[in-house]
Scaffold this motif. Sequence first.
Motif, PDB file in Angstrom:
ATOM      1  N   VAL A  25       0.548  -1.106   0.199  1.00 43.68           N
ATOM      2  CA  VAL A  25       0.309   0.050  -0.077  1.00 43.68           C
ATOM      3  C   VAL A  25       0.690   1.207  -0.163  1.00 43.68           C
ATOM      4  CG1 VAL A  25      -1.317   1.060   1.606  1.00 43.68           C
ATOM      5  CG2 VAL A  25      -1.918  -1.516   0.815  1.00 43.68           C
ATOM      6  N   THR A  26       0.334   2.008  -0.951  1.00 43.85           N
ATOM      7  CA  THR A  26       1.672   3.691  -0.668  1.00 43.85           C
ATOM      8  C   THR A  26       0.699   4.502  -0.943  1.00 43.85           C
ATOM      9  OG1 THR A  26       3.110   2.274  -2.653  1.00 43.85           O
ATOM     10  CG2 THR A  26       2.702   4.256  -2.136  1.00 43.85           C
ATOM     11  N   ALA A  32       5.277  14.250   0.833  1.00 45.66           N
ATOM     12  CA  ALA A  32       5.895  12.949   1.583  1.00 45.66           C
ATOM     13  C   ALA A  32       4.433  11.784   1.226  1.00 45.66           C
ATOM     14  CB  ALA A  32       6.113  12.542   2.888  1.00 45.66           C
ATOM     15  N   ALA A  33       5.507  11.346   1.212  1.00 45.62           N
ATOM     16  CA  ALA A  33       4.672   9.237   0.355  1.00 45.62           C
ATOM     17  C   ALA A  33       4.842   8.055   1.774  1.00 45.62           C
ATOM     18  CB  ALA A  33       5.727   8.856  -0.479  1.00 45.62           C
ATOM     19  N   SER A  34       4.489   7.457   2.168  1.00 42.76           N
ATOM     20  CA  SER A  34       5.032   5.590   2.569  1.00 42.76           C
ATOM     21  C   SER A  34       4.522   4.899   2.489  1.00 42.76           C
ATOM     22  CB  SER A  34       3.340   6.042   3.926  1.00 42.76           C
ATOM     23  OG  SER A  34       4.134   7.083   4.815  1.00 42.76           O
ATOM     24  N   GLY A  79      -0.783  10.745   9.369  1.00 37.95           N
ATOM     25  CA  GLY A  79       0.455  11.737   9.292  1.00 37.95           C
ATOM     26  C   GLY A  79       0.745  12.343   8.297  1.00 37.95           C
ATOM     27  N   LEU A  80       0.321  12.319   7.214  1.00 40.05           N
ATOM     28  CA  LEU A  80       0.399  13.093   5.964  1.00 40.05           C
ATOM     29  C   LEU A  80      -0.633  13.824   5.746  1.00 40.05           C
ATOM     30  CD1 LEU A  80       1.305  10.489   3.245  1.00 40.05           C
ATOM     31  CD2 LEU A  80       3.321  11.713   4.109  1.00 40.05           C
ATOM     32  N   HIS A 141       5.897  12.242  10.007  1.00 40.10           N
ATOM     33  CA  HIS A 141       4.485  11.746   9.252  1.00 40.10           C
ATOM     34  C   HIS A 141       4.552  10.519   9.439  1.00 40.10           C
ATOM     35  CE1 HIS A 141       6.811   9.976   6.177  1.00 40.10           C
ATOM     36  NE2 HIS A 141       7.652  10.764   5.161  1.00 40.10           N
ATOM     37  N   ASP A 142       5.492   9.725  10.202  1.00 39.84           N
ATOM     38  CA  ASP A 142       5.904   8.503  10.374  1.00 39.84           C
ATOM     39  C   ASP A 142       5.707   8.328  11.479  1.00 39.84           C
ATOM     40  OD1 ASP A 142       6.404   5.770  10.101  1.00 39.84           O
ATOM     41  OD2 ASP A 142       8.655   5.684   9.125  1.00 39.84           O
TER      42      ASP A 142
END
Length: 184
Positions: A25-26, A32-34, A79-80, A141-142
Amino acid sequence: MPRIGSQPINIPQEIDFSISKDHVVTVKSAKAASMQAIHPDIIVKQENDTVTLEIPTQQKRHKSLQGLYRSLIQNMVTGLTKGFSKTLEIIGIGYKVNNPKPQLFEFHLGYSHTINFLLPEEIEATIQSKGKNPTLTLKSHDKQLLGQVTAKIRSLRKPEPYKGKGIRIQGEYVRRKQGKTASG
């Protein structure tokens, strides 16, 4: 009362959500991105602005995995959009923290040497030390990385029970001991 794992996750408009074929899952935003790998037994379904997680059976193992991955995905989205923060208080006479370079912090914690700590790039930190004990505010964000780094910084000098000196998370209760008493 529904279980956490069965509740839908709302995806805001500014977030891009995608699921790959290899169960990753993105979640992306402008800043940002997780990414998170999902167990193959969990089925992630996206419909419009909501995401749900389904399980093949009602076994305890599947229910716990559903709740775990639902919480992880929810934390990535939160977080994002909003971000997470933790504040550390540095308590003790002469205890302080400096920031000589970006992402590098020098801790003076009563040892014979200074402790250099390099923060990951995903974490922003600010120091406030006007008139009271210095505080270090960490933002990211993490959520998982933030908790890990906070615990690592706290372990540099844990709060001791007699005078309460050390690094503690803001609002943390430190149980105090009495210490020695004079006998006459």
